[in-house]
Design a protein around this motif. Structure first.
Motif, PDB file in Angstrom:
ATOM      1  N   THR A 161       0.741  -1.142   0.286  1.00 25.46           N
ATOM      2  CA  THR A 161       0.313  -0.396  -0.365  1.00 25.46           C
ATOM      3  C   THR A 161       0.872   1.620  -0.262  1.00 25.46           C
ATOM      4  OG1 THR A 161      -1.653  -0.931   1.160  1.00 25.46           O
ATOM      5  CG2 THR A 161      -2.061   1.031   0.924  1.00 25.46           C
ATOM      6  N   ALA A 162       2.211   1.241   0.780  1.00 27.47           N
ATOM      7  CA  ALA A 162       2.677   2.088   0.576  1.00 27.47           C
ATOM      8  C   ALA A 162       3.192   2.832  -0.857  1.00 27.47           C
ATOM      9  CB  ALA A 162       3.464   2.430   1.562  1.00 27.47           C
ATOM     10  N   THR A 163       3.880   1.556  -0.849  1.00 29.72           N
ATOM     11  CA  THR A 163       3.985   1.457  -2.601  1.00 29.72           C
ATOM     12  C   THR A 163       3.455   1.957  -3.086  1.00 29.72           C
ATOM     13  OG1 THR A 163       5.743  -0.227  -2.300  1.00 29.72           O
ATOM     14  CG2 THR A 163       5.917   0.295  -4.498  1.00 29.72           C
ATOM     15  N   ASP A 164       2.980   1.620  -3.562  1.00 28.24           N
ATOM     16  CA  ASP A 164       1.003   2.558  -4.576  1.00 28.24           C
ATOM     17  C   ASP A 164       0.434   3.267  -3.756  1.00 28.24           C
ATOM     18  OD1 ASP A 164       0.242   1.036  -6.509  1.00 28.24           O
ATOM     19  OD2 ASP A 164      -1.448   1.118  -5.272  1.00 28.24           O
ATOM     20  N   LEU A 165       0.984   3.779  -2.840  1.00 27.77           N
ATOM     21  CA  LEU A 165       0.967   5.676  -2.876  1.00 27.77           C
ATOM     22  C   LEU A 165       1.731   6.816  -3.382  1.00 27.77           C
ATOM     23  CD1 LEU A 165      -1.592   4.766   0.742  1.00 27.77           C
ATOM     24  CD2 LEU A 165      -2.504   5.786  -1.295  1.00 27.77           C
ATOM     25  N   TRP A 166       3.012   5.325  -2.507  1.00 31.01           N
ATOM     26  CA  TRP A 166       4.211   6.517  -3.633  1.00 31.01           C
ATOM     27  C   TRP A 166       4.337   6.612  -5.220  1.00 31.01           C
ATOM     28  CZ3 TRP A 166       8.350   5.337  -6.143  1.00 31.01           C
ATOM     29  CH2 TRP A 166       9.392   6.083  -6.584  1.00 31.01           C
ATOM     30  N   LEU A 167       3.978   5.366  -5.339  1.00 27.37           N
ATOM     31  CA  LEU A 167       3.399   5.519  -7.193  1.00 27.37           C
ATOM     32  C   LEU A 167       2.887   6.702  -7.189  1.00 27.37           C
ATOM     33  CD1 LEU A 167       4.695   1.581  -7.854  1.00 27.37           C
ATOM     34  CD2 LEU A 167       6.182   4.496  -8.524  1.00 27.37           C
ATOM     35  N   ALA A 168       1.818   6.148  -6.968  1.00 35.09           N
ATOM     36  CA  ALA A 168       0.153   6.919  -6.908  1.00 35.09           C
ATOM     37  C   ALA A 168       0.918   8.539  -7.233  1.00 35.09           C
ATOM     38  CB  ALA A 168      -0.876   7.035  -6.774  1.00 35.09           C
ATOM     39  N   ASN A 169       1.198   8.800  -6.474  1.00 36.11           N
ATOM     40  CA  ASN A 169       1.943  10.621  -5.555  1.00 36.11           C
ATOM     41  C   ASN A 169       3.248  10.883  -6.229  1.00 36.11           C
ATOM     42  OD1 ASN A 169      -0.587  11.251  -4.550  1.00 36.11           O
ATOM     43  ND2 ASN A 169       0.362   9.476  -2.890  1.00 36.11           N
ATOM     44  N   ARG A 170       3.888  10.056  -7.212  1.00 40.23           N
ATOM     45  CA  ARG A 170       5.557  10.515  -7.269  1.00 40.23           C
ATOM     46  C   ARG A 170       5.646  11.881  -8.360  1.00 40.23           C
ATOM     47  NH1 ARG A 170       8.806   8.084 -11.098  1.00 40.23           N
ATOM     48  NH2 ARG A 170      11.181   8.163 -10.451  1.00 40.23           N
TER      49      ARG A 170
END
Length: 180
Positions: A161-170
């Motif tokens: 989830t943290a990776t997914d959120l980081w990628l979405a907000n990158r």
């Protein structure tokens, strides 16, 4: 090669939650997901509704199949294949220069443009599928082992989830930092 049941079960639990979540947003927003499938331009137009219906049903089947040891190897193999197919779809569209389309990974509430960093996230999913797929060592499990399996599965879900959120907000973070 055999794997400890704690690792296999933690990976299977995490993947089950991830696939159930993915299926959930696709089933709750079928029109949105149909547009996502169409945007990838990988299946003939007439088959888009069929593919858009089949994919979340496959994800839901995988999520349920990962919960039982008897069906886990089959569900994990299907998870591996589906993750590979999703990764290939992303790679094809990136090679076409289509970075502006939404990957469809996080549902309609969070647009996530295609980017090479998605390969790293999918690598985590592939490793989890392989851990769930490998045969388990035959050993008795204690109450402590059960706690560790649940805790490890939760950590894997949080990491994903943290990776997914980081990628979405990158893209936004890069823009704010002045790097892009």
């Amino acid at each position: 090669m055999m794997i400890d049941p704690i690792i296999s079960t933690a990976a299977a639990l995490a993947l089950s939650v991830i696939f159930a979540s993915a299926a959930s947003h696709k089933l709750r927003h079928p029109g949105w997901f149909r547009r996502q499938v169409q945007e990838y331009e990988l299946v003939p137009g007439l088959t888009v509704p069929l593919v858009a219906t089949a994919l979340p049903l496959a994800e839901l089947t995988i999520a349920v199949g990962l919960l039982w040891s008897i069906s886990r190897p089959y569900a994990a193999a299907l998870a591996f294949i589906l993750i590979a197919a999703y990764t290939l779809a992303i790679a094809i569209n990136l090679a076409r220069g289509r970075k502006d389309i939404d990957c469809g990974c996080s549902g309609p509430a969070m647009r996530q443009p295609l980017q090479p960093a998605l390969f790293a996230r999918n690598l985590l999913l592939v490793v989890m599928a392989l851990c769930a797929l490998l045969p388990m060592l035959d050993r008795s499990l204690s109450l402590h082992d059960s706690f560790v399996m649940i805790a490890a599965g939760t950590v894997l879900i949080l990491l994903y989830t943290a990776t997914d959120l980081w990628l979405a907000n990158r893209p936004l973070l890069l823009k704010m930092s002045g790097e892009k």
